[in-house]
Motif scaffolding. Structure first.
Motif, short mmCIF file in Angstrom:
data_model
loop_
_atom_site.label_atom_id
_atom_site.label_comp_id
_atom_site.label_asym_id
_atom_site.label_seq_id
_atom_site.Cartn_x
_atom_site.Cartn_y
_atom_site.Cartn_z
N LEU A 96 -44.52 10.41 59.02
CA LEU A 96 -44.43 11.54 58.09
C LEU A 96 -44.35 11.09 56.64
N GLY A 97 -44.46 9.78 56.41
CA GLY A 97 -44.52 9.28 55.05
C GLY A 97 -43.18 9.19 54.35
N HIS A 98 -42.09 9.16 55.09
CA HIS A 98 -40.77 9.06 54.48
C HIS A 98 -40.49 7.62 54.05
N GLY A 99 -39.55 7.46 53.15
CA GLY A 99 -39.16 6.12 52.73
C GLY A 99 -38.17 5.50 53.69
N THR A 100 -37.61 4.37 53.30
CA THR A 100 -36.62 3.68 54.13
C THR A 100 -35.46 4.61 54.48
N GLN A 101 -35.06 4.61 55.74
CA GLN A 101 -34.00 5.48 56.23
C GLN A 101 -33.03 4.67 57.07
N VAL A 102 -31.72 4.93 56.89
CA VAL A 102 -30.69 4.31 57.72
C VAL A 102 -29.86 5.43 58.33
N ARG A 146 -26.67 6.20 60.61
CA ARG A 146 -25.46 5.65 61.21
C ARG A 146 -25.04 6.49 62.40
N TYR A 147 -24.36 5.83 63.34
CA TYR A 147 -23.85 6.53 64.52
C TYR A 147 -22.67 7.40 64.11
N ILE A 148 -22.82 8.70 64.31
CA ILE A 148 -21.75 9.66 63.98
C ILE A 148 -21.67 10.67 65.10
N GLU A 149 -20.48 10.88 65.62
CA GLU A 149 -20.26 11.96 66.57
C GLU A 149 -20.10 13.25 65.78
N ARG A 150 -21.15 14.07 65.74
CA ARG A 150 -21.13 15.27 64.92
C ARG A 150 -20.42 16.41 65.63
N PRO A 151 -19.60 17.18 64.90
CA PRO A 151 -18.97 18.35 65.51
C PRO A 151 -20.00 19.44 65.78
N ARG A 152 -19.68 20.36 66.66
CA ARG A 152 -20.63 21.39 67.03
C ARG A 152 -20.98 22.31 65.86
N ASP A 153 -20.06 22.47 64.91
CA ASP A 153 -20.32 23.33 63.76
C ASP A 153 -20.90 22.54 62.60
N GLN A 154 -21.67 21.52 62.91
CA GLN A 154 -22.23 20.65 61.89
C GLN A 154 -23.14 21.43 60.95
N SER A 155 -23.20 20.97 59.72
CA SER A 155 -24.09 21.58 58.74
C SER A 155 -25.52 21.14 59.04
N PRO A 156 -26.51 21.88 58.54
CA PRO A 156 -27.91 21.51 58.81
C PRO A 156 -28.23 20.10 58.32
N LYS A 157 -29.08 19.42 59.05
CA LYS A 157 -29.50 18.08 58.66
C LYS A 157 -30.42 18.15 57.44
N PRO A 158 -30.49 17.07 56.66
CA PRO A 158 -31.47 17.01 55.57
C PRO A 158 -32.88 17.22 56.12
N ASP A 159 -33.78 17.69 55.26
CA ASP A 159 -35.13 18.03 55.70
C ASP A 159 -35.84 16.88 56.40
N GLU A 160 -35.72 15.67 55.85
CA GLU A 160 -36.44 14.54 56.45
C GLU A 160 -35.88 14.19 57.82
N GLU A 161 -34.56 14.34 58.00
CA GLU A 161 -33.96 14.08 59.31
C GLU A 161 -34.38 15.17 60.31
N PHE A 162 -34.41 16.40 59.86
CA PHE A 162 -34.87 17.49 60.71
C PHE A 162 -36.31 17.26 61.17
N ALA A 163 -37.18 16.90 60.21
CA ALA A 163 -38.59 16.68 60.54
C ALA A 163 -38.76 15.52 61.51
N ALA A 164 -37.99 14.44 61.32
CA ALA A 164 -38.08 13.29 62.23
C ALA A 164 -37.61 13.67 63.63
N ASP A 165 -36.61 14.54 63.74
CA ASP A 165 -36.15 15.02 65.05
C ASP A 165 -37.23 15.83 65.75
N VAL A 166 -37.88 16.72 65.00
CA VAL A 166 -38.95 17.53 65.59
C VAL A 166 -40.10 16.63 66.05
N PHE A 167 -40.43 15.63 65.24
CA PHE A 167 -41.46 14.67 65.62
C PHE A 167 -41.10 13.99 66.93
N ALA A 168 -39.86 13.49 67.03
CA ALA A 168 -39.43 12.77 68.23
C ALA A 168 -39.49 13.65 69.46
#
Length: 289
Positions: free
Chosen positions: A89-95, A97-119
């Protein structure tokens, strides 16, 4: 919302176009590591427990993943597809980290959301999910945890990942269906299938398994319906019979073919908790030859 939906559509199209480019049918599961190799992306497994995944673009694309000792097999494969999404998707370097997210987590950044949909679109497109259930004669709405675990294994994703995708990605099931199944611990399913209270890492391969390569590490178990004739080759050994299933343990690193009924299935075995480059992952261990 419209911008987010547009990002999702672009990511989904990118994943499906990649499948077409590599001549992978929509109804078939994939091996994400083979796809990374085909794209010329260097993949390395590292002993970093805090890492979920990393994509590094310059000067040549690289993906770093935690070794299998730190995360479940399906989760790491999904992370590989996620980082591959950043690349495609043409994104830059991404890191990540392992995080146990709570169920009421805030929306992911756009690039993370797009990478999830791709996967998700790469590993679990609708046609592939429906095909794996259909060829076994299983109804998704009536599927039990064991059946869902088997399907997740062939798709190379986690049990919970598949369930959430069926609910929120594909919208095939409802909240009630999800609630009755998501609280079942994968460890309990593994114990039931393998008969081993230590609940080792397992993958269930039946007569309906596709042509996708089976990747395991030394000590992992390949669970095969006990009524099927099997030739395990020299690298996997039958150890126990547990009711309807027999367990075959990967005993040495390397590549082999496991013949089930009249079909050969390619099996690649890595050393336990392997760290290093993907291209060396399945080499024979000279100390065990």
């Amino acid at each position: 919302m419209n911008d987010r939906a547009s990002l999702g559509r672009i990511a989904m199209r990118s994943a499906l176009q990649l499948r077409r480019m590599l001549s992978i049918p929509r109804e078939g599961p994939v091996n994400v590591y083979d796809i990374a190799t085909a794209l010329g992306i260097e993949v390395r497994f590292v002993d970093i427990p805090s890492l979920e995944g990393m994509f590094y673009r310059e000067p040549n694309p690289k993906i770093l993943l935690p070794s299998w000792q730190h995360r479940p097999k399906g989760r790491i494969a999904y992370s590989c597809a996620h980082e591959m999404g950043h690349c495609q998707l043409g994104h830059g370097t991404q890191v990540d980290r392992y995080i146990e997210r709570p169920r009421d987590q805030s929306p992911k950044p756009d690039e993370e959301f797009a990478a999830d949909v791709f996967a998700a679109s790469l590993m679990m497109p609708r046609q592939a999910v429906l095909s794996l259930f259909s060829r076994r004669g299983w109804d998704i709405l009536r599927a039990n945890p064991t059946q869902l675990f088997i399907i997740a294994g062939e798709l190379d994703v986690g049990y919970t990942t598949l369930l959430r995708h069926l609910r929120y990605g594909l919208e095939i099931v409802d909240d009630g269906w999800l609630t009755t199944r998501i609280n079942i611990a994968p460890k309990a399913i593994r114990q039931e299938l393998s008969g081993n209270q230590d609940a080792p890492r397992i993958i269930v391969v039946d007569e309906h398994w596709s042509d996708v390569t089976i990747d395991v590490e030394v000590g992992d178990e390949i669970i095969i319906p006990s009524h099927l004739p099997v030739n395990g080759g020299s690298l996997v050994v039958k150890v126990i019979r547990n009711g309807d299933y027999a367990s075959w343990v990967a005993c040495r690193a390397g590549e082999t073919a496991v013949r089930i009924t009249n079909r050969n299935h390619r099996v690649r075995i890595a050393r336990t908790d392997y760290c290093g480059l993907l291209k060396y992952r399945f080499l024979d261990d000279p100390d065990e030859a």
